[in-house]
Design a protein around this motif. Structure first.
Motif, PDB file in Angstrom:
ATOM      1  N   UNK A  45     -18.930  -8.583   0.402  1.00 42.69           N
ATOM      2  CA  UNK A  45     -18.396  -7.432   0.942  1.00 42.69           C
ATOM      3  C   UNK A  45     -18.926  -6.878   2.270  1.00 42.69           C
ATOM      4  N   UNK A  49     -16.964  -6.188   5.521  1.00 41.08           N
ATOM      5  CA  UNK A  49     -16.871  -5.027   6.438  1.00 41.08           C
ATOM      6  C   UNK A  49     -17.407  -5.004   7.959  1.00 41.08           C
ATOM      7  N   UNK A  54     -15.760  -2.337  10.238  1.00 43.57           N
ATOM      8  CA  UNK A  54     -16.180  -1.230   9.751  1.00 43.57           C
ATOM      9  C   UNK A  54     -17.464  -1.079   9.540  1.00 43.57           C
ATOM     10  N   UNK A  55     -18.401  -1.948   9.761  1.00 42.92           N
ATOM     11  CA  UNK A  55     -19.757  -1.894   9.723  1.00 42.92           C
ATOM     12  C   UNK A  55     -20.625  -2.547  10.943  1.00 42.92           C
ATOM     13  N   UNK A  81      -9.183  -1.596  15.745  1.00 46.32           N
ATOM     14  CA  UNK A  81      -8.866  -1.383  14.281  1.00 46.32           C
ATOM     15  C   UNK A  81      -7.380  -0.815  14.509  1.00 46.32           C
ATOM     16  N   UNK A  82      -6.964  -0.073  15.241  1.00 44.88           N
ATOM     17  CA  UNK A  82      -5.519   0.347  15.628  1.00 44.88           C
ATOM     18  C   UNK A  82      -4.474  -0.751  15.501  1.00 44.88           C
ATOM     19  N   UNK A  89      -8.060  -2.758   0.269  1.00 48.62           N
ATOM     20  CA  UNK A  89      -9.034  -2.513  -0.558  1.00 48.62           C
ATOM     21  C   UNK A  89      -8.503  -2.724  -1.964  1.00 48.62           C
ATOM     22  N   UNK A  90      -9.612  -2.788  -2.907  1.00 54.11           N
ATOM     23  CA  UNK A  90      -9.397  -3.003  -4.082  1.00 54.11           C
ATOM     24  C   UNK A  90      -8.921  -1.749  -4.820  1.00 54.11           C
ATOM     25  N   UNK A  92      -6.925   0.446  -3.261  1.00 57.25           N
ATOM     26  CA  UNK A  92      -5.786   0.885  -2.499  1.00 57.25           C
ATOM     27  C   UNK A  92      -5.864   1.569  -1.364  1.00 57.25           C
ATOM     28  N   UNK A  93      -6.504   2.985  -1.736  1.00 58.45           N
ATOM     29  CA  UNK A  93      -6.769   4.076  -1.000  1.00 58.45           C
ATOM     30  C   UNK A  93      -5.651   4.583  -0.418  1.00 58.45           C
ATOM     31  N   UNK A  95      -2.891   7.770   0.329  1.00 59.68           N
ATOM     32  CA  UNK A  95      -2.839   9.306   0.178  1.00 59.68           C
ATOM     33  C   UNK A  95      -1.868   9.510  -0.801  1.00 59.68           C
ATOM     34  N   UNK A 155       1.218  -0.939   4.730  1.00 63.97           N
ATOM     35  CA  UNK A 155       0.750  -0.206   5.515  1.00 63.97           C
ATOM     36  C   UNK A 155      -0.207  -1.049   6.699  1.00 63.97           C
ATOM     37  N   UNK A 167     -10.204  -6.877   0.766  1.00 58.12           N
ATOM     38  CA  UNK A 167     -11.426  -6.889   0.011  1.00 58.12           C
ATOM     39  C   UNK A 167     -11.305  -6.614  -1.506  1.00 58.12           C
TER      40      UNK A 167
END
Lengths: 227, 387
Positions: A45, A49, A54-55, A81-82, A89-90, A92-93, A95, A155, A167
């Motif tokens: 992971x 990232x 992201x990292x 990123x854009x 993600x696992x 979903x994240x 909103x 998305x 991920x």
């Protein structure tokens, strides 16, 4: 397209350091499906990232379409990123207070100008592509886990990225729904989208053209999947 | 949909939290507006009432002598160095200054020394209506003069001369009737007799003449020096004494009340700002995943800052509008309860509303600057709290 060379990463917490990546190199070509497998704590992971910006790594080189990302400014990273990469993600994240369509349009809500009709229609089209026709105006709470992951994939797709990072995308789903998501990723990959998926499941890893095994912060094997 | 959709939707989603924040901030603004309005009105009312206890400017003819014992005049001087002012011209000049709105009362006076039962006594010619305004502490036993020949005797003068209601006092060519006796005031008024100014002028053959004039000026919004300067320009042959201590005392009382209100309002607003900052900090921690996703989607730190700041701005603007309206309505009601409604002049001012809303919006954005900055500086992986 994406070349990571000799990546190192160490985490330090409460004075204790843990070397998570000890010189990992991975290459991803255009339209390739790469699966990264390994046990918990193997560093997969963290590797993903870093690959998805992201990292930041402590050491090593990340070349994306010929640009060195370890030396890029934050504005350049935001631009990558854009426009060029997407991550799912696992968990979903999504909103919870935005409908499926609005969640899909989230990447375009960064501006002060209102989102136009063309983009809305595109969001409907992408949702239809992932099998969510008729559920465009539902809130995430009214969708099943598999449907929520499909919204997250929609998305990711609306930006038309070069690479999709996933991920543990099936981590929160039952096997039937998990299989459907893997099939969807394979379909998307077939259209030319590069996919990098981290999974603990050797079965799902077989979806990739290349299977990278990780162990103790190092690549322990790279397998090319003919099937 | 645009960048402001997220803060709007989030506030709508967390209605209870938004409601509490708006209520706390509104209460703060309402208190400040209400206390400010009430203190200002009470300040004016207080000043009007204080003005009723005496004049703060005395105008008299230029003289070499500085001996003054009654309202600026020595009775001894009167016999030898008497100078007069023309009544109508003087009063008219005072009322014609630029700051004439601040002139509450003009009370001209003529002083005469007479003998009654072979005893000397001072007779003061006054316009009773004006005199009563600056001497609201007067209490008359018997009755106030309702005719031109009526006089009021001071308590000590009445006792010394054996005067009672109905007694006749000859002054010059006229007979005056005692209509009442003043209750002791503890001032020089106790030793004198008060007659109608114009009747006295006629009796002693001094038409249109006065010795001096008391002026009560309201000075909440003006320096007394300006009033004195403007009167002296209109009346160059006079000397004007501003009783600075009285004015300063009045101003100090009002300023103390206003400082107290500002201090209290500051504490209330500071508490509201602190609460907003704490709420926003909790909100940032609670929405780490959202921040992480936004960063992963390419939202810059500046955009994240705008999203969180805009949430505070909405809360601030809403509280500003509600707080100002509440303070405006509340102050009217409070003044009615305090029985000050008749003197209240609270007007709805759009400019004040705009300034209040703008100031509170800026304040709320400043209050949430730290949490918003914290959110803006969050890295995607920090936000997901899992790597």
């Amino acid at each position: 397209m994406l070349n990571l060379k000799d990546i190192h990463k160490t985490y330090t917490a409460d004075g204790v350091s843990a070397k998570v990546l000890k010189g990992v190199s991975i290459d991803v070509s255009e339209g390739e499906f790469v699966s990264i497998v390994g046990k918990s704590g193997s560093g997969k992971s963290t590797m993903m990232n870093i690959m998805s910006t992201l990292l930041e790594p402590d050491d090593g080189s990340i070349l994306f379409k010929g640009r060195e990302l370890t030396k890029a400014s934050s504005a350049e990273i935001n631009s990558v990123r854009r426009n060029d990469i997407s991550v799912i993600f696992q968990a979903y994240h999504l909103f919870p207070y935005l409908t499926a369509t609005e969640n899909v349009l989230l990447p375009f809500m960064q501006g002060f100008a209102p989102i136009g009709k063309a983009l809305r229609e595109e969001a409907f089209e992408v949702l239809s592509r992932v099998g969510l026709s008729g559920k465009e105006n539902r809130l995430p709470g009214k969708l099943s886990g598999g449907e929520q992951q499909r919204v997250a994939i929609a998305r990711a797709l609306i930006k038309k990225p070069a690479v999709l990072f996933a991920d543990e995308p099936t981590g929160s789903l039952d096997s039937k729904t998990g299989n459907a998501i893997i099939d969807l990723l394979k379909e998307l990959n077939a259209t030319g989208l590069a996919v990098v998926m981290v999974t603990h499941s050797p079965e799902y890893a077989k979806a990739g053209h290349t299977i990278v095994s990780m162990e103790d912060g190092l690549v322990s094997g790279i397998e090319k999947n003919a099937g | 949909m645009n960048i402001f959709t997220l803060p709007f939707r989030n506030l709508r989603r967390k209605l209870l939290r938004t409601g509490i924040l708006v209520a706390v901030f509104t209460l703060g603004i309402l208190s400040v507006v209400l206390l400010y309005n009430v203190s200002r009105t009470i300040g004016h009312s207080l000043e009007e009432k204080m003005t009723a206890f005496g004049a703060n400017v005395v105008i008299y003819p230029k003289t070499e002598s500085l001996k003054i014992s009654y309202g600026g005049f020595s009775m001894g001087n009167l016999a030898y160095q008497v100078k007069y002012l023309p009544e109508k011209e003087t009063v008219s000049a005072i009322h014609s200054i630029e700051l004439n709105k601040n002139i509450s009362t003009v009370a001209p006076k003529l002083l005469e020394l007479i003998h009654y039962k072979n005893k000397p006594v001072a007779v003061i010619g006054v316009i009773f209506a004006q005199e009563m305004r600056i001497k609201s502490y007067w209490s008359v036993m018997g009755g106030k003069p309702d005719k031109a020949d009526g006089v009021i005797a001071g308590s000590r003068a009445a006792e010394h001369l054996g005067l009672k209601t109905g007694d006749i006092i000859p002054i010059g060519e006229k007979q005056f009737v005692v209509s009442g006796v003043l209750k002791p005031t503890g001032t020089e008024d106790d030793n004198s007799i008060f007659a109608d100014l114009h009747s006295l002028q006629a009796a002693v053959n001094k038409p249109n003449l006065i010795n001096y004039a008391d002026v009560a000026a309201l000075c909440a919004g003006c320096p007394i020096e300006d009033i004195v300067h403007q009167i002296s320009k209109k009346l160059p042959n006079t000397e004007i004494n501003a009783m600075q201590n009285i004015v300063k005392q009045r101003m100090a009382t009002i300023q103390t009340v206003q400082h107290l209100v500002l201090g209290l309002g500051g504490v209330i607003l500071l508490t509201a700002c602190f609460m907003l900052a704490m709420f926003m900090l909790a909100s940032v921690n609670e929405r780490r995943n959202e921040i992480g996703i936004l960063r992963a989607l390419g939202y810059s730190g500046g955009k994240i800052f705008i999203i969180f700041s805009f949430e505070s701005l909405i809360i601030g603007a809403l509280s500003g509008i509600l707080g100002y309206a509440g303070g405006y309505l509340g102050s009217g009601e409070l003044l009615k309860i305090l029985s000050l409604g008749e003197n209240a002049h609270i007007t709805f001012n759009w400019l004040h509303l705009l300034v209040t809303v703008a100031a509170v919006s800026v304040l709320s954005v400043c209050a949430s600057a730290f949490p918003a900055l914290k959110a803006a500086q969050m890295r995607p992986t920090d936000a997901f709290s899992r790597i």
